[in-house]
Design a protein around this motif. Structure first.
Motif, PDB file in Angstrom:
ATOM      1  N   ASN A   1       0.808  -1.220   0.000  1.00 55.88           N
ATOM      2  CA  ASN A   1       0.000   0.000   0.000  1.00 55.88           C
ATOM      3  C   ASN A   1       0.850   1.283   0.000  1.00 55.88           C
ATOM      4  OD1 ASN A   1       0.951  -0.325   2.623  1.00 55.88           O
ATOM      5  ND2 ASN A   1      -0.930   0.425   3.570  1.00 55.88           N
ATOM      6  N   ARG A   2       2.179   1.144   0.026  1.00 54.52           N
ATOM      7  CA  ARG A   2       3.081   2.301  -0.014  1.00 54.52           C
ATOM      8  C   ARG A   2       4.280   1.990  -0.921  1.00 54.52           C
ATOM      9  NH1 ARG A   2       4.539   3.999   5.838  1.00 54.52           N
ATOM     10  NH2 ARG A   2       5.014   5.972   4.837  1.00 54.52           N
ATOM     11  N   PRO A   3       4.044   1.773  -2.200  1.00 52.56           N
ATOM     12  CA  PRO A   3       5.119   1.319  -3.096  1.00 52.56           C
ATOM     13  C   PRO A   3       6.221   2.356  -3.351  1.00 52.56           C
ATOM     14  CG  PRO A   3       3.166   1.864  -4.355  1.00 52.56           C
ATOM     15  CD  PRO A   3       2.782   1.955  -2.909  1.00 52.56           C
ATOM     16  N   ASN A   4       5.979   3.618  -3.076  1.00 51.49           N
ATOM     17  CA  ASN A   4       6.983   4.654  -3.342  1.00 51.49           C
ATOM     18  C   ASN A   4       7.858   4.964  -2.131  1.00 51.49           C
ATOM     19  OD1 ASN A   4       6.150   4.964  -5.990  1.00 51.49           O
ATOM     20  ND2 ASN A   4       4.546   6.418  -5.404  1.00 51.49           N
ATOM     21  N   ILE A   5       7.891   4.054  -1.172  1.00 51.52           N
ATOM     22  CA  ILE A   5       8.712   4.235   0.025  1.00 51.52           C
ATOM     23  C   ILE A   5      10.021   3.485  -0.153  1.00 51.52           C
ATOM     24  CG2 ILE A   5       8.859   3.765   2.515  1.00 51.52           C
ATOM     25  CD1 ILE A   5       6.902   5.981   1.771  1.00 51.52           C
ATOM     26  N   MET A   6      11.108   4.117   0.290  1.00 52.83           N
ATOM     27  CA  MET A   6      12.405   3.448   0.261  1.00 52.83           C
ATOM     28  C   MET A   6      13.050   3.601   1.633  1.00 52.83           C
ATOM     29  SD  MET A   6      14.836   5.976  -1.926  1.00 52.83           S
ATOM     30  CE  MET A   6      15.531   7.442  -1.205  1.00 52.83           C
ATOM     31  N   ARG A   7      14.002   2.720   1.920  1.00 48.84           N
ATOM     32  CA  ARG A   7      14.764   2.837   3.158  1.00 48.84           C
ATOM     33  C   ARG A   7      16.206   3.141   2.792  1.00 48.84           C
ATOM     34  NH1 ARG A   7      14.967  -1.870   7.503  1.00 48.84           N
ATOM     35  NH2 ARG A   7      16.094  -2.912   5.845  1.00 48.84           N
ATOM     36  N   SER A   8      16.745   4.127   3.481  1.00 51.92           N
ATOM     37  CA  SER A   8      18.146   4.500   3.313  1.00 51.92           C
ATOM     38  C   SER A   8      18.868   4.264   4.632  1.00 51.92           C
ATOM     39  CB  SER A   8      18.270   5.973   2.925  1.00 51.92           C
ATOM     40  OG  SER A   8      17.589   6.232   1.722  1.00 51.92           O
ATOM     41  N   ILE A   9      20.127   3.923   4.528  1.00 51.10           N
ATOM     42  CA  ILE A   9      20.975   3.805   5.709  1.00 51.10           C
ATOM     43  C   ILE A   9      21.842   5.060   5.738  1.00 51.10           C
ATOM     44  CG2 ILE A   9      22.716   2.445   6.922  1.00 51.10           C
ATOM     45  CD1 ILE A   9      19.953   1.054   6.521  1.00 51.10           C
ATOM     46  N   VAL A  10      21.695   5.833   6.800  1.00 52.70           N
ATOM     47  CA  VAL A  10      22.411   7.093   6.953  1.00 52.70           C
ATOM     48  C   VAL A  10      23.538   6.880   7.958  1.00 52.70           C
ATOM     49  CG1 VAL A  10      22.228   9.522   7.649  1.00 52.70           C
ATOM     50  CG2 VAL A  10      20.290   8.385   6.521  1.00 52.70           C
ATOM     51  N   THR A  11      24.727   7.329   7.605  1.00 58.02           N
ATOM     52  CA  THR A  11      25.860   7.298   8.519  1.00 58.02           C
ATOM     53  C   THR A  11      26.333   8.726   8.722  1.00 58.02           C
ATOM     54  OG1 THR A  11      26.515   5.109   7.758  1.00 58.02           O
ATOM     55  CG2 THR A  11      28.169   6.377   8.959  1.00 58.02           C
ATOM     56  N   ALA A  12      26.408   9.125   9.980  1.00 61.64           N
ATOM     57  CA  ALA A  12      26.864  10.466  10.324  1.00 61.64           C
ATOM     58  C   ALA A  12      28.037  10.349  11.287  1.00 61.64           C
ATOM     59  CB  ALA A  12      25.731  11.258  10.962  1.00 61.64           C
ATOM     60  N   LYS A  13      28.831  11.418  11.359  1.00 65.79           N
ATOM     61  CA  LYS A  13      29.980  11.433  12.257  1.00 65.79           C
ATOM     62  C   LYS A  13      29.946  12.674  13.131  1.00 65.79           C
ATOM     63  CE  LYS A  13      33.137   8.720   9.472  1.00 65.79           C
ATOM     64  NZ  LYS A  13      34.507   8.634   8.943  1.00 65.79           N
ATOM     65  N   VAL A  14      30.402  12.489  14.358  1.00 70.96           N
ATOM     66  CA  VAL A  14      30.533  13.579  15.313  1.00 70.96           C
ATOM     67  C   VAL A  14      32.023  13.725  15.627  1.00 70.96           C
ATOM     68  CG1 VAL A  14      29.843  14.464  17.563  1.00 70.96           C
ATOM     69  CG2 VAL A  14      28.340  12.869  16.343  1.00 70.96           C
ATOM     70  N   PRO A  15      32.676  14.809  15.177  1.00 70.87           N
ATOM     71  CA  PRO A  15      34.100  14.993  15.468  1.00 70.87           C
ATOM     72  C   PRO A  15      34.295  15.607  16.861  1.00 70.87           C
ATOM     73  CG  PRO A  15      33.332  16.711  14.003  1.00 70.87           C
ATOM     74  CD  PRO A  15      32.160  15.809  14.263  1.00 70.87           C
ATOM     75  N   LEU A  16      35.032  14.900  17.709  1.00 71.18           N
ATOM     76  CA  LEU A  16      35.238  15.345  19.083  1.00 71.18           C
ATOM     77  C   LEU A  16      36.719  15.313  19.453  1.00 71.18           C
ATOM     78  CD1 LEU A  16      32.330  13.335  20.736  1.00 71.18           C
ATOM     79  CD2 LEU A  16      32.335  15.769  20.199  1.00 71.18           C
ATOM     80  N   ILE A  17      37.037  15.959  20.559  1.00 75.56           N
ATOM     81  CA  ILE A  17      38.381  15.954  21.141  1.00 75.56           C
ATOM     82  C   ILE A  17      38.212  15.588  22.611  1.00 75.56           C
ATOM     83  CG2 ILE A  17      40.374  17.363  21.770  1.00 75.56           C
ATOM     84  CD1 ILE A  17      39.748  19.166  19.406  1.00 75.56           C
ATOM     85  N   SER A  18      39.109  14.735  23.114  1.00 70.62           N
ATOM     86  CA  SER A  18      39.052  14.389  24.534  1.00 70.62           C
ATOM     87  C   SER A  18      40.451  14.293  25.108  1.00 70.62           C
ATOM     88  CB  SER A  18      38.316  13.070  24.753  1.00 70.62           C
ATOM     89  OG  SER A  18      39.136  11.989  24.385  1.00 70.62           O
ATOM     90  N   GLN A  19      40.505  14.206  26.425  1.00 69.91           N
ATOM     91  CA  GLN A  19      41.780  14.110  27.127  1.00 69.91           C
ATOM     92  C   GLN A  19      42.258  12.665  27.253  1.00 69.91           C
ATOM     93  OE1 GLN A  19      43.526  16.785  27.870  1.00 69.91           O
ATOM     94  NE2 GLN A  19      41.867  18.064  27.107  1.00 69.91           N
ATOM     95  N   ASN A  20      41.324  11.693  27.242  1.00 69.68           N
ATOM     96  CA  ASN A  20      41.744  10.296  27.388  1.00 69.68           C
ATOM     97  C   ASN A  20      40.681   9.345  26.835  1.00 69.68           C
ATOM     98  OD1 ASN A  20      39.830   9.463  29.510  1.00 69.68           O
ATOM     99  ND2 ASN A  20      40.953  10.911  30.789  1.00 69.68           N
ATOM    100  N   GLY A  21      41.101   8.105  26.654  1.00 67.57           N
ATOM    101  CA  GLY A  21      40.228   7.084  26.078  1.00 67.57           C
ATOM    102  C   GLY A  21      39.043   6.725  26.942  1.00 67.57           C
ATOM    103  N   THR A  22      39.183   6.803  28.268  1.00 67.10           N
ATOM    104  CA  THR A  22      38.072   6.488  29.155  1.00 67.10           C
ATOM    105  C   THR A  22      36.923   7.460  28.926  1.00 67.10           C
ATOM    106  OG1 THR A  22      39.606   5.653  30.807  1.00 67.10           O
ATOM    107  CG2 THR A  22      37.398   6.188  31.568  1.00 67.10           C
ATOM    108  N   VAL A  23      37.244   8.737  28.764  1.00 66.09           N
ATOM    109  CA  VAL A  23      36.222   9.748  28.491  1.00 66.09           C
ATOM    110  C   VAL A  23      35.575   9.483  27.138  1.00 66.09           C
ATOM    111  CG1 VAL A  23      35.838  12.213  28.101  1.00 66.09           C
ATOM    112  CG2 VAL A  23      37.299  11.472  29.969  1.00 66.09           C
ATOM    113  N   GLN A  24      36.374   9.054  26.145  1.00 63.94           N
ATOM    114  CA  GLN A  24      35.824   8.746  24.823  1.00 63.94           C
ATOM    115  C   GLN A  24      34.772   7.649  24.922  1.00 63.94           C
ATOM    116  OE1 GLN A  24      38.871   7.734  22.016  1.00 63.94           O
ATOM    117  NE2 GLN A  24      40.054   9.585  22.443  1.00 63.94           N
ATOM    118  N   ASN A  25      35.091   6.566  25.611  1.00 65.46           N
ATOM    119  CA  ASN A  25      34.157   5.446  25.727  1.00 65.46           C
ATOM    120  C   ASN A  25      32.906   5.848  26.489  1.00 65.46           C
ATOM    121  OD1 ASN A  25      35.811   3.719  24.296  1.00 65.46           O
ATOM    122  ND2 ASN A  25      36.884   3.036  26.135  1.00 65.46           N
TER     123      ASN A  25
END
Length: 140
Positions: A94-118
């Motif tokens: 009943n909705r033949p004009n629908i499509m699914r897209s996979i979107v990938t986005a990125k968030v660029p960050l800076i941190s002091q250590n890996g524990t904070v990153q996780n």
């Protein structure tokens, strides 16, 4: 390859780069499925609206975290890395004009250590999962 089911997918990964003046640059990658009409202009508009909402949520989350900040040298805020049409998606009859897209986005960050990153990665993932579950990205 995109997932073979119709559920929304949310996944995150973190990639770290070499430390720079005791700060580490890293990205939080966000992937999700998006249903839209098969009109590419409409898709671009919807993707941008989603990214704007994601950006606001991530900024609110990151500003509460000590030792993490946006990497303004690279990009300011969340940005789309790619949008790929899910060729395995079969729209309802009943909705033949629908499509699914996979979107990938990125968030660029800076941190002091890996524990904070996780910790930040997990917190961002939890906030976005809650937003999706609560229907924040649903358009009427």
């Amino acid at each position: 390859a995109p997932p073979p089911h119709n559920d929304t997918v949310l996944s995150t990964t973190t990639t770290a780069q070499e430390p720079q003046q005791q700060q580490q640059q890293f990205h939080i990658c966000i992937s999700f499925g998006l249903l839209s009409s098969n009109n590419k202009e409409n898709l671009q508009c919807i993707v941008q609206q989603c990214i704007n909402s994601v950006s606001t949520l991530v900024q609110d989350t990151v500003q509460d975290e000590k030792g993490v900040d946006f990497n303004n040298e690279e990009k300011n805020g969340v940005f789309v890395a790619c949008v790929v049409q899910d060729e395995l998606y079969q729209p309802p009859a009943n909705r033949p004009n629908i499509m699914r897209s996979i979107v990938t986005a990125k968030v660029p960050l800076i941190s002091q250590n890996g524990t904070v990153q996780n910790k930040t990665r997990r917190k961002v993932q939890d906030v976005l999962r809650d937003a999706i579950s609560n229907g924040l990205f649903v358009r009427g």
